[in-house]
Design a protein around this motif. Structure first.
Motif, PDB file in Angstrom:
ATOM      1  N   ASP A  22       0.854  -1.187   0.000  1.00 34.02           N
ATOM      2  CA  ASP A  22       0.000   0.000   0.000  1.00 34.02           C
ATOM      3  C   ASP A  22       0.889   1.237   0.000  1.00 34.02           C
ATOM      4  O   ASP A  22       1.531   1.533   1.001  1.00 34.02           O
ATOM      5  CB  ASP A  22      -0.908  -0.010   1.225  1.00 34.02           C
ATOM      6  CG  ASP A  22      -1.852   1.182   1.262  1.00 34.02           C
ATOM      7  OD1 ASP A  22      -2.040   1.829   0.215  1.00 34.02           O
ATOM      8  OD2 ASP A  22      -2.398   1.458   2.343  1.00 34.02           O
ATOM      9  N   GLY A  23       0.942   1.935  -1.127  1.00 36.39           N
ATOM     10  CA  GLY A  23       1.788   3.127  -1.217  1.00 36.39           C
ATOM     11  C   GLY A  23       3.243   2.753  -1.105  1.00 36.39           C
ATOM     12  O   GLY A  23       3.789   2.076  -1.971  1.00 36.39           O
ATOM     13  N   THR A  24       3.903   3.144  -0.017  1.00 35.56           N
ATOM     14  CA  THR A  24       5.304   2.783   0.207  1.00 35.56           C
ATOM     15  C   THR A  24       5.434   1.857   1.424  1.00 35.56           C
ATOM     16  O   THR A  24       6.423   1.860   2.128  1.00 35.56           O
ATOM     17  CB  THR A  24       6.175   4.043   0.411  1.00 35.56           C
ATOM     18  OG1 THR A  24       5.669   4.781   1.523  1.00 35.56           O
ATOM     19  CG2 THR A  24       6.193   4.905  -0.830  1.00 35.56           C
ATOM     20  N   TYR A  25       4.419   1.043   1.637  1.00 30.73           N
ATOM     21  CA  TYR A  25       4.340   0.145   2.788  1.00 30.73           C
ATOM     22  C   TYR A  25       4.158  -1.278   2.286  1.00 30.73           C
ATOM     23  O   TYR A  25       3.275  -1.542   1.464  1.00 30.73           O
ATOM     24  CB  TYR A  25       3.144   0.576   3.643  1.00 30.73           C
ATOM     25  CG  TYR A  25       2.815  -0.290   4.822  1.00 30.73           C
ATOM     26  CD1 TYR A  25       3.648  -0.320   5.936  1.00 30.73           C
ATOM     27  CD2 TYR A  25       1.655  -1.044   4.843  1.00 30.73           C
ATOM     28  CE1 TYR A  25       3.322  -1.092   7.034  1.00 30.73           C
ATOM     29  CE2 TYR A  25       1.325  -1.814   5.939  1.00 30.73           C
ATOM     30  CZ  TYR A  25       2.162  -1.840   7.028  1.00 30.73           C
ATOM     31  OH  TYR A  25       1.844  -2.606   8.124  1.00 30.73           O
ATOM     32  N   ILE A  26       5.005  -2.215   2.740  1.00 30.84           N
ATOM     33  CA  ILE A  26       4.909  -3.622   2.353  1.00 30.84           C
ATOM     34  C   ILE A  26       4.815  -4.463   3.620  1.00 30.84           C
ATOM     35  O   ILE A  26       5.594  -4.280   4.561  1.00 30.84           O
ATOM     36  CB  ILE A  26       6.139  -4.084   1.547  1.00 30.84           C
ATOM     37  CG1 ILE A  26       6.235  -3.323   0.228  1.00 30.84           C
ATOM     38  CG2 ILE A  26       6.083  -5.579   1.285  1.00 30.84           C
ATOM     39  CD1 ILE A  26       7.439  -3.702  -0.611  1.00 30.84           C
ATOM     40  N   VAL A  27       3.859  -5.395   3.635  1.00 32.21           N
ATOM     41  CA  VAL A  27       3.719  -6.361   4.725  1.00 32.21           C
ATOM     42  C   VAL A  27       4.040  -7.724   4.139  1.00 32.21           C
ATOM     43  O   VAL A  27       3.540  -8.080   3.063  1.00 32.21           O
ATOM     44  CB  VAL A  27       2.284  -6.363   5.289  1.00 32.21           C
ATOM     45  CG1 VAL A  27       2.142  -7.410   6.385  1.00 32.21           C
ATOM     46  CG2 VAL A  27       1.909  -4.991   5.810  1.00 32.21           C
ATOM     47  N   TYR A  28       4.867  -8.501   4.845  1.00 32.16           N
ATOM     48  CA  TYR A  28       5.227  -9.811   4.318  1.00 32.16           C
ATOM     49  C   TYR A  28       5.552 -10.772   5.448  1.00 32.16           C
ATOM     50  O   TYR A  28       5.876 -10.371   6.568  1.00 32.16           O
ATOM     51  CB  TYR A  28       6.405  -9.716   3.336  1.00 32.16           C
ATOM     52  CG  TYR A  28       7.643  -9.077   3.912  1.00 32.16           C
ATOM     53  CD1 TYR A  28       8.709  -9.858   4.321  1.00 32.16           C
ATOM     54  CD2 TYR A  28       7.738  -7.696   4.059  1.00 32.16           C
ATOM     55  CE1 TYR A  28       9.842  -9.274   4.857  1.00 32.16           C
ATOM     56  CE2 TYR A  28       8.863  -7.115   4.588  1.00 32.16           C
ATOM     57  CZ  TYR A  28       9.915  -7.908   4.988  1.00 32.16           C
ATOM     58  OH  TYR A  28      11.035  -7.331   5.532  1.00 32.16           O
ATOM     59  N   ASP A  29       5.418 -12.059   5.157  1.00 29.65           N
ATOM     60  CA  ASP A  29       5.768 -13.137   6.071  1.00 29.65           C
ATOM     61  C   ASP A  29       6.956 -13.865   5.480  1.00 29.65           C
ATOM     62  O   ASP A  29       7.009 -14.096   4.273  1.00 29.65           O
ATOM     63  CB  ASP A  29       4.614 -14.131   6.219  1.00 29.65           C
ATOM     64  CG  ASP A  29       3.366 -13.509   6.809  1.00 29.65           C
ATOM     65  OD1 ASP A  29       3.493 -12.528   7.560  1.00 29.65           O
ATOM     66  OD2 ASP A  29       2.270 -14.013   6.519  1.00 29.65           O
ATOM     67  N   VAL A  30       7.898 -14.243   6.345  1.00 30.98           N
ATOM     68  CA  VAL A  30       9.088 -14.923   5.834  1.00 30.98           C
ATOM     69  C   VAL A  30       9.567 -15.968   6.843  1.00 30.98           C
ATOM     70  O   VAL A  30       9.485 -15.768   8.049  1.00 30.98           O
ATOM     71  CB  VAL A  30      10.219 -13.910   5.504  1.00 30.98           C
ATOM     72  CG1 VAL A  30      10.704 -13.200   6.742  1.00 30.98           C
ATOM     73  CG2 VAL A  30      11.360 -14.565   4.768  1.00 30.98           C
ATOM     74  N   LYS A  31      10.041 -17.079   6.301  1.00 23.90           N
ATOM     75  CA  LYS A  31      10.627 -18.162   7.099  1.00 23.90           C
ATOM     76  C   LYS A  31      12.050 -18.360   6.592  1.00 23.90           C
ATOM     77  O   LYS A  31      12.259 -18.644   5.408  1.00 23.90           O
ATOM     78  CB  LYS A  31       9.798 -19.429   6.922  1.00 23.90           C
ATOM     79  CG  LYS A  31      10.261 -20.584   7.756  1.00 23.90           C
ATOM     80  CD  LYS A  31       9.313 -21.755   7.564  1.00 23.90           C
ATOM     81  CE  LYS A  31       9.820 -22.967   8.315  1.00 23.90           C
ATOM     82  NZ  LYS A  31       8.959 -24.131   8.081  1.00 23.90           N
ATOM     83  N   LEU A  32      13.029 -18.173   7.469  1.00 25.01           N
ATOM     84  CA  LEU A  32      14.448 -18.292   7.114  1.00 25.01           C
ATOM     85  C   LEU A  32      15.097 -19.288   8.084  1.00 25.01           C
ATOM     86  O   LEU A  32      15.680 -18.899   9.087  1.00 25.01           O
ATOM     87  CB  LEU A  32      15.133 -16.925   7.213  1.00 25.01           C
ATOM     88  CG  LEU A  32      14.544 -15.827   6.315  1.00 25.01           C
ATOM     89  CD1 LEU A  32      15.038 -14.456   6.739  1.00 25.01           C
ATOM     90  CD2 LEU A  32      14.894 -16.107   4.875  1.00 25.01           C
ATOM     91  N   PRO A  33      15.014 -20.569   7.804  1.00 23.44           N
ATOM     92  CA  PRO A  33      15.422 -21.575   8.789  1.00 23.44           C
ATOM     93  C   PRO A  33      16.923 -21.697   9.046  1.00 23.44           C
ATOM     94  O   PRO A  33      17.329 -22.127  10.119  1.00 23.44           O
ATOM     95  CB  PRO A  33      14.867 -22.878   8.224  1.00 23.44           C
ATOM     96  CG  PRO A  33      14.693 -22.625   6.770  1.00 23.44           C
ATOM     97  CD  PRO A  33      14.422 -21.166   6.619  1.00 23.44           C
ATOM     98  N   ASN A  34      17.758 -21.300   8.092  1.00 28.59           N
ATOM     99  CA  ASN A  34      19.201 -21.507   8.241  1.00 28.59           C
ATOM    100  C   ASN A  34      19.958 -20.186   8.226  1.00 28.59           C
ATOM    101  O   ASN A  34      19.611 -19.267   7.491  1.00 28.59           O
ATOM    102  CB  ASN A  34      19.725 -22.386   7.097  1.00 28.59           C
ATOM    103  CG  ASN A  34      19.031 -23.718   7.041  1.00 28.59           C
ATOM    104  OD1 ASN A  34      19.048 -24.463   8.010  1.00 28.59           O
ATOM    105  ND2 ASN A  34      18.394 -24.014   5.924  1.00 28.59           N
TER     106      ASN A  34
END
Length: 126
Positions: A22-34
């Motif tokens: 939205d505009g200059t806003y980003i929502v995200y989910d991330v999984k970084l196991p290593n």
């Protein structure tokens, strides 16, 4: 008005999902196991206004502990220079930016941990 356009996701063996832009806003989910795993997305920051704008703040949000596990890097794609407050985006100009989130922690608790994160670039008139 400034906005993010043409978002492209690049990652290294990670699970990630952009939830909202939205505009200059980003929502995200991330999984970084290593340790060393990263999630990177690139986007164009576009100044659609009639006046030059400058970065007033760069804000990252997430669970209370995300800073213990993750490192953020924000750079301009064309020259690799970091993005900082007071950088200028001229009227009508567009710059390609890369945001990379890297796991800097090694531990069993990272295997199933999903981070709910957001990022915002705030601009003001120059």
């Amino acid at each position: 008005m400034n906005k993010l356009k043409d978002v492209i996701v690049e990652n290294k063996d990670t699970t990630a999902k952009i939830v909202d832009i939205d505009g200059t806003y980003i929502v995200y989910d991330v999984k970084l196991p290593n340790k060393g795993d990263f999630y990177e997305f690139q986007f164009d920051v576009v100044n659609e206004g009639t006046m030059d704008a400058k970065v007033s703040s760069l804000i990252t949000h997430g669970s209370d502990d995300y800073k213990d596990y993750l490192h953020y890097g924000l750079t301009y794609v064309d020259d690799g220079r970091g993005v900082y407050a007071n950088d200028i985006l001229k009227s009508g100009e567009s710059r390609r930016v890369a945001l990379r989130v890297t796991n800097v922690y090694e531990g069993q608790e990272m295997i199933d941990k999903v981070f709910n994160l957001s990022f915002t670039i705030h601009y003001i008139q120059k």
